[in-house]
Scaffold this active site. Sequence first.
Site, short mmCIF file in Angstrom:
data_model
loop_
_atom_site.label_atom_id
_atom_site.label_comp_id
_atom_site.label_asym_id
_atom_site.label_seq_id
_atom_site.Cartn_x
_atom_site.Cartn_y
_atom_site.Cartn_z
N VAL A 46 4.46 -5.82 41.96
CA VAL A 46 3.10 -6.24 41.61
C VAL A 46 2.59 -5.47 40.39
O VAL A 46 1.90 -6.02 39.54
CB VAL A 46 2.14 -6.06 42.81
CG1 VAL A 46 0.70 -6.41 42.43
CG2 VAL A 46 2.59 -6.92 43.98
N CYS A 47 2.96 -4.20 40.29
CA CYS A 47 2.46 -3.33 39.22
C CYS A 47 2.66 -3.90 37.81
O CYS A 47 1.70 -3.93 37.04
CB CYS A 47 3.06 -1.93 39.34
SG CYS A 47 2.67 -1.11 40.90
#
Length: 187
Positions: A46-47
């Site tokens: 997700v980062c």
Amino acid sequence: MSLINTTIKPFKATAYHNGNFIPVSDADFHGKWSIVFFYPADFTFVCPTELGDLADHYAEFEKLGVQIYGVSTDTHFTHKAWHDTSDTIRKVQYPLVGDPTGTLARNFEVMIEEEGLALRGTFVINPEGQIKIIEVHDNGIGRDAKELLRKVQAAQYVASHPGEVCPAKWTPGEATLAPSLDLIGKI
């Protein structure tokens, strides 16, 4: 106790920015609007979507005079390696701050002690070094740069227009509210 309206704590760290390692400290936050954008770790899932989204909107934040700082508990060396190997992270033009000791994550109360990682925490800081907006949530949920931009615009508006407040979904140019006895029960 909430960190809203508190002044950021003193710190010193090293960031990877524009091909260099640079010092970053609490002094860098004074005199301009800033965003501290915590994320769990480099080389994850997700980062990079979040950091890429911020990179895509970075020019809009710059127009508002806002400096963004991405922070994870990785080292500044790891940030460089991620930048060098990821097309998404290569777009990032804002500093990626290393926090391997977790000092910043603890200062902003987003450290997950048992994992040594930070929660997804977003902090908008005014030119006086005070935290005006906080968003913290589970690490499985990505954030939206457009919504963050809207919140920064609202915070800047309220700061420069004492006595006015921004209603839900407010965007620049829309009507604001001036709290008074006349408005009670009429909204």
